[in-house]
Design a protein around this motif. Structure first.
Motif, PDB file in Angstrom:
ATOM      1  N   GLN A 140      24.354  -5.351   7.508  1.00  0.00           N
ATOM      2  CA  GLN A 140      24.320  -4.325   8.532  1.00  0.00           C
ATOM      3  C   GLN A 140      22.924  -3.731   8.676  1.00  0.00           C
ATOM      4  O   GLN A 140      22.511  -3.352   9.778  1.00  0.00           O
ATOM      5  CB  GLN A 140      25.325  -3.223   8.182  1.00  0.00           C
ATOM      6  N   GLN A 141      22.189  -3.689   7.589  1.00  0.00           N
ATOM      7  CA  GLN A 141      20.825  -3.184   7.646  1.00  0.00           C
ATOM      8  C   GLN A 141      19.944  -4.065   8.522  1.00  0.00           C
ATOM      9  O   GLN A 141      19.122  -3.565   9.300  1.00  0.00           O
ATOM     10  CB  GLN A 141      20.241  -3.084   6.232  1.00  0.00           C
ATOM     11  N   ALA A 142      20.114  -5.385   8.421  1.00  0.00           N
ATOM     12  CA  ALA A 142      19.348  -6.300   9.266  1.00  0.00           C
ATOM     13  C   ALA A 142      19.732  -6.144  10.732  1.00  0.00           C
ATOM     14  O   ALA A 142      18.869  -6.214  11.623  1.00  0.00           O
ATOM     15  CB  ALA A 142      19.566  -7.735   8.809  1.00  0.00           C
ATOM     16  N   VAL A 143      21.031  -5.912  11.005  1.00  0.00           N
ATOM     17  CA  VAL A 143      21.478  -5.695  12.371  1.00  0.00           C
ATOM     18  C   VAL A 143      20.870  -4.428  12.942  1.00  0.00           C
ATOM     19  O   VAL A 143      20.361  -4.403  14.073  1.00  0.00           O
ATOM     20  CB  VAL A 143      23.017  -5.641  12.432  1.00  0.00           C
ATOM     21  N   ASP A 144      20.913  -3.338  12.168  1.00  0.00           N
ATOM     22  CA  ASP A 144      20.356  -2.069  12.642  1.00  0.00           C
ATOM     23  C   ASP A 144      18.849  -2.188  12.894  1.00  0.00           C
ATOM     24  O   ASP A 144      18.332  -1.634  13.864  1.00  0.00           O
ATOM     25  CB  ASP A 144      20.637  -0.970  11.615  1.00  0.00           C
TER      26      ASP A 144
END
Length: 451
Positions: A140-144
């Motif tokens: 999710q960090q990469a998506v954000d």
């Protein structure tokens, strides 16, 4: 008195003749009017075009019809009026290769991302697209992080939302970069489809303007217009075009530490370090070679890449174009198709699903000169070293061609020359031995007489 009587007697006859003449003229003009009206109605019933009829001028004394009056145009159109079709501009008609973006297809793509239909693409909707359509980001960090990058790149007015104006401005920048040749190259090296698919795009002059039309209806236009029947090809194309249209990911970095090691005058080893790209990893490298002949000989060389595929390259004084000699994922490549008497340059670029990096260039001229590889090549035709023992055809100025080594008459001449030289040196050797023996015997006789 007499004149008055005559006048009173002739007055009825004159008035009668006037009435008869007026009646005749009235009947004549009435017939003309009836004929004209009949012609008008017949013409109006068979055509919708304006009809020319004469006007009826007024005279001071009486109303008569002047056959020579100036005609006026009246439109006797008794058919119901048919509304004309509104002209449609090329931008509103989806057509590949027209050099215009379809506003309708652009709006449909925008609506497919704007799930709530408020006219703004919020960061949450971009994140949903990344998770459902891309799937390259694992955390999710990469998506954000990618959502922040996309919003910073496309949000022109900094309102934390992407409107249609923001998207159109970004698409205009994208469309100017993606010409027909670049799109065909992108299909082959970025989407990783066969070269024949890239040729289809090039034949139809597909540019960046056509991306909205192609992604519409799941790429149905690809099968209808381009003849791409395989669903897997269409899905890959549509997916990557949506990525480009939404500004996801980035081009890879230029490969670093691009270096070479000259093995001989006919072979060189090229090496480089792995390149990286945002969101999408690098999946291939492309190396191109540029050769310039120092002596004006035109040759056709064949070079093998690491996978055993051959690329032909024409090398001559007037041919300084770059030729692709390698495409693959390895970090090393051996080019064994060099020829003496030439200077060579190589350049490399990296490819991922978004696009390509810049070029990194190296020059072999100094190394070839230091190793004395810049000399004029020998008359014999070079063979493909370290790959195959099969000789190839060499084009020589003067429209002559030889296969393998020298021709049979040339070998006979050289053989005869060798034989003559051998006999000549053999006879000289015999005479030398005889002269040496005579000198020894003379020396011995002189020694004996003196003693």
């Amino acid at each position: 008195m007499r004149d008055a009587v005559v006048s009173s007697l002739s007055e009825p006859y004159i008035s009668r003749s006037r009435k008869i003449s007026l009646r005749r003229r009235t009947l004549h003009y009435a017939g003309c009017i009836a004929f004209l009206l009949l012609s008008v109605f017949l013409t109006a019933s068979s055509s919708n075009e304006p009809v020319i009829v004469p006007t009826i001028p007024r005279r001071e004394e009486e109303q008569i019809i002047d056959a020579c009056a100036t005609p006026k145009i009246f439109n006797f159109n008794f058919n119901p009026t048919v509304p004309s079709l509104q002209s449609v501009s090329p931008r509103d008609t989806p057509q590949l290769g027209d050099g215009h973006r379809s506003m309708e297809a652009s709006g449909l793509f925008f609506d497919s991302i704007d799930k709530d239909g408020d006219g703004q693409i919020e960061p949450e909707e971009v994140a949903m697209f990344l998770k459902n359509q891309i799937g390259e980001l694992e955390t999710q960090q990469a998506v954000d992080s990618e959502v922040v990058t996309v919003m910073a790149r496309l949000d022109q007015n900094q309102d934390n939302g992407l409107g249609m104006a923001d998207m159109q401005e970004y698409w205009m920048q994208l469309e100017t970069l993606l010409t027909a040749e670049e799109v065909a190259e992108w299909i082959v090296y970025a989407v990783q489809l066969p070269p024949r698919v890239g040729e289809m795009f090039l034949e139809h002059s597909v540019t960046g303007y056509d991306f909205p039309e192609i992604v519409e209806n799941g790429g149905k236009i690809l099968s209808d217009d381009l003849g791409i029947d395989r669903a897997s090809y269409r899905n890959k194309i549509v997916r990557q075009m949506k990525v480009r249209m939404l500004g996801i990911g980035g081009n890879p970095e230029i490969p670093s530490k691009f270096d070479f090691k000259l093995q001989s005058c006919n072979a060189v080893t090229l090496s480089w370090q792995r390149s990286t790209g945002r969101v999408f990893p690098v999946h291939s490298y492309r190396i191109q070679r540029r050769g310039i002949s120092l002596f004006g000989n035109l040759q056709t060389l064949e070079t093998a890449n690491g996978n055993g595929a051959y690329y032909s390259a024409a090398i001559g004084p007037n041919n300084s174009d770059w030729t692709t000699v390698y495409v693959g994922s390895d970090l090393e490549f051996v080019d064994s198709g060099l020829e003496t008497g030439h200077n060579y340059m190589y350049r490399i670029q990296a490819w991922n699903s978004v696009g390509k990096s810049g070029w990194e260039i190296i020059d072999l001229s100094k190394a070839l000169k230091k190793q004395r590889c810049s000399t004029k090549p020998s008359p014999k035709v070079a063979t493909r070293e370290q790959v195959s023992s099969t000789t190839f055809q060499r084009t020589i100025p003067g429209d002559t061609a030889e296969e393998g080594w020298s021709s049979l008459p040339t070998r006979l001449v050289w053989g005869l020359i060798v034989v003559v030289q051998f006999v000549y040196h053999f006879i000289r050797g015999i005479f030398g031995v005889v002269a040496m023996g005579a000198a020894i015997m003379r020396f011995r006789r002189a020694s004996a007489s003196s003693s």
